[in-house]
Scaffold this active site. Structure first.
Site, PDB file in Angstrom:
ATOM      1  N   ARG A   1      41.565  36.322  33.179  1.00 30.26           N
ATOM      2  CA  ARG A   1      42.817  36.164  33.909  1.00 30.26           C
ATOM      3  C   ARG A   1      43.061  37.469  34.655  1.00 30.26           C
ATOM      4  NH1 ARG A   1      47.451  34.297  29.943  1.00 30.26           N
ATOM      5  NH2 ARG A   1      48.617  34.338  31.899  1.00 30.26           N
ATOM      6  N   HIS A   2      43.946  37.434  35.640  1.00 32.40           N
ATOM      7  CA  HIS A   2      44.346  38.669  36.308  1.00 32.40           C
ATOM      8  C   HIS A   2      45.043  39.563  35.289  1.00 32.40           C
ATOM      9  CE1 HIS A   2      48.366  37.033  36.039  1.00 32.40           C
ATOM     10  NE2 HIS A   2      47.851  35.883  36.459  1.00 32.40           N
TER      11      HIS A   2
ATOM     12  N   ASN B   1      54.815  38.207  35.254  1.00 31.59           N
ATOM     13  CA  ASN B   1      54.554  37.993  33.819  1.00 31.59           C
ATOM     14  C   ASN B   1      55.596  38.741  32.992  1.00 31.59           C
ATOM     15  OD1 ASN B   1      50.900  38.173  34.099  1.00 31.59           O
ATOM     16  ND2 ASN B   1      52.281  36.403  34.222  1.00 31.59           N
TER      17      ASN B   1
ATOM     18  N   ARG C   1      47.415  39.182  42.736  1.00 27.68           N
ATOM     19  CA  ARG C   1      47.163  39.702  41.396  1.00 27.68           C
ATOM     20  C   ARG C   1      45.703  39.590  40.973  1.00 27.68           C
ATOM     21  NH1 ARG C   1      50.363  35.199  41.371  1.00 27.68           N
ATOM     22  NH2 ARG C   1      50.141  33.529  39.823  1.00 27.68           N
TER      23      ARG C   1
ATOM     24  N   GLU D   1      46.586  29.583  41.384  1.00 24.73           N
ATOM     25  CA  GLU D   1      47.256  29.040  40.194  1.00 24.73           C
ATOM     26  C   GLU D   1      47.869  27.666  40.465  1.00 24.73           C
ATOM     27  OE1 GLU D   1      47.287  28.620  37.320  1.00 24.73           O
ATOM     28  OE2 GLU D   1      48.650  29.889  36.161  1.00 24.73           O
TER      29      GLU D   1
ATOM     30  N   HIS E   1      43.655  32.430  37.168  1.00 19.02           N
ATOM     31  CA  HIS E   1      44.972  32.269  36.545  1.00 19.02           C
ATOM     32  C   HIS E   1      44.895  31.379  35.308  1.00 19.02           C
ATOM     33  CE1 HIS E   1      46.574  33.913  40.349  1.00 19.02           C
ATOM     34  NE2 HIS E   1      45.513  33.292  40.847  1.00 19.02           N
TER      35      HIS E   1
END
Ligand SMILES: *[C@@H]1O[C@H](CO)[C@@H](O)[C@H](O)[C@H]1NC(C)=O
Ligand SMILES: *[C@@H]1O[C@H](CO)[C@@H](O)[C@H](O)[C@H]1NC(C)=O
Ligand SMILES: CC(=O)N[C@H]1CO[C@H](CO)[C@@H](O)[C@@H]1O
Length: 450
Positions: A230-231, A237, A281, A301, A366
């Site tokens: 994932r980023h 977040n 991201r 995403e 994502h």
């Protein structure tokens, strides 16, 4: 989208009949087709004749059993084939099966005619898939795989197993009639010669058949790995917001700094290509990686539509009905103006196809997208894949092996928020058992090879 709509509209049922000598990767190919179609929501199942033969009491057969002059053994094999075909027909009727794969050797034209006949009687389209090879090195390598994983050779000395297996192949060779351009010109078939060096395609008629053909043409067996990440933790977040196109948080940037070292540890000097989404991201996360990079819109995403940029608490408050509906069927639920997991799978299909063709790839993407990709490789059922925990700041290595995918998870030890939301709550954060719940999928070895 067109994919399953078409197969439903046509009300089409296909029986893929595997053809070829032992150790030509038939079960391997069969299992992959089932996994691919199931991932696309097309009901598929493999019927392995060898399993029926073992159940029918051939025990640990030696090569003698496969001698085509051995009448008693021939009967057992015939019975096993019939039992497999019987269960397969039942599956079409009772479970609305769409693509069955009959995984046996089917080396004679007589046997193939028999299958053809029983399929035609039930309006099932037979499609033969032959794996043909004369590459002795590869076959010997395959044999060493088979003898270490086949139930026929449990507890048997490896040298004995090898010579017995070679003898077994020789027995089949005596009667083997490969698919033939002239004699079989009326059949629907695909013939893979030395994996997919050369592919002969004959009378492929439906869209679904052509999808299966296209898929098997893209498979290769060169060893390789796929890394998923994932980023790094993003500003959204931290603020518990979903969607958007925010930058990394400070800890997210720390992960981006550390990632090259993690990758180097895991991949050594291997050359790889980085795939990211088009969102900031993922690109910030990949910015220090010294490899070729490619951006894919398809890796963006899951689109949260009207809920983009909101927290789960806000969604629960503003759209309580939607919030509940999503928890009840997360795979199918589509955000108003956005996407469902099913939508994401459909747009990821070209990514999966390209992944099958490629060698070493690292994908930085994502949470929802990663769940879908992971589900494909690990055979995770649809009801469960949207609930899988895939933490931030963790590099996942997938290593496709002959009979399953091996997973290694490498933690960066850089703290990050948890973005995991359990069913029935708007709070984020994971309970402790999550990591273990999905262990079952870590090695997806088909039943026939256990
Ligand atoms: C064995 O060989 C065939 C080609 O003959 C190949 O397609 C297959 O994937 C190989 N590997 C295994 C594990 O059977
Ligand atoms: C193929 O089908 C045609 C027409 O039905 C038939 O005449 C012919 O004998 C068939 N050929 C083979 C090789 O089965
Ligand atoms: C002759 C031969 O190898 N026939 C095989 C064809 O496939 C059936 C099942 O589909 C096997 O049981 C047979 O052994």
């Amino acid at each position: 989208m067109a994919f399953y709509t078409v197969s439903n509209v046509e009300n089409l049922r296909i029986c893929v009949v595997m053809v070829g000598l032992p150790a030509r990767g038939k079960s391997f190919i069969a299992q992959k087709i089932v996994r691919y179609l199931s991932w696309l929501s097309i009901k598929a199942k493999c019927f392995n004749v060898g399993n029926y033969r073992r159940k029918a009491g051939s025990g640990h057969p030696d090569a003698e059993f496969f001698d085509f002059n051995n009448k008693a053994a021939f009967k057992i094999r015939q019975k096993a084939a019939e039992a497999a075909a019987y269960d397969m027909m039942k599956w079409y009727e009772e479970e609305n099966g769409v693509v069955a794969i009959l995984d046996g050797t089917n080396t004679t034209r007589e046997r193939r005619d028999w299958i053809l006949k029983i399929c035609r009687e039930r309006a099932i389209e037979p499609m033969f898939l032959e794996s043909w090879s004369d590459d002795t090195d590869m076959i010997l390598r395959n044999i060493s795989d088979v003898k270490t994983s086949s139930p026929d050779y449990e507890g048997v000395d490896p040298d004995v197993a090898t010579s017995d297996f070679l003898e077994r192949i020789a027995k089949y060779e005596q009667v083997y009639e490969p698919l033939d351009r002239e004699k079989d010109k009326n059949l629907t078939y695909v013939k893979l010669i030395n994996v997919a060096q050369e592919v002969v395609i004959n009378r492929i008629q439906t869209y679904l058949e052509s999808r299966v053909v296209f898929y098997v043409m893209n498979l290769h067996i060169r060893p390789r790995c796929i890394w998923l990440s994932r980023h790094g933790e993003s500003v959204y977040n931290v603020e518990k917001k979903i969607g958007g196109d925010s930058c990394l948080s400070e800890r997210g940037f720390q992960y981006a700094k550390k990632l090259p070292e993690l990758v180097k540890q895991s991949a050594g000097d291997a050359d790889l290509t980085i795939w990211t989404s088009t969102l900031i991201r993922t690109q910030q996360t990949a910015q220090d990686l010294p490899y070729k990079q490619l951006q894919w819109k398809a890796l963006d995403e899951l689109d949260a539509g009207v809920c983009d940029g909101m927290t789960y608490e806000e969604i629960e408050e503003k759209y309580p009905g939607d919030f509940k509906a999503r928890d009840e069927n997360k795979y199918e639920y589509r955000y108003p103006g956005g996407e469902s997991y099913r939508d994401v799978v459909i747009r990821l299909e070209p990514i999966i196809m390209e992944l099958e063709r490629q060698e070493n790839i690292l994908i930085v993407t994502h949470q929802a997208v990663l769940r879908c990709i992971y589900a494909y490789f690990m055979n995770v059922p649809q009801e469960e894949s949207p609930w899988m925990s895939i933490p931030l700041h963790t590099l996942i290595k997938l290593e496709p092996k002959a009979y399953g995918t091996e997973v290694t998870k490498i933690k960066a030890n850089i703290p990050a928020v948890s973005t995991y939301k359990e069913k029935g709550t708007s709070r984020v954060g994971e309970s402790t058992q999550d990591g273990t719940k999905y262990q079952n999928f870590l090695l997806s070895i088909p039943e026939s090879k256990r």
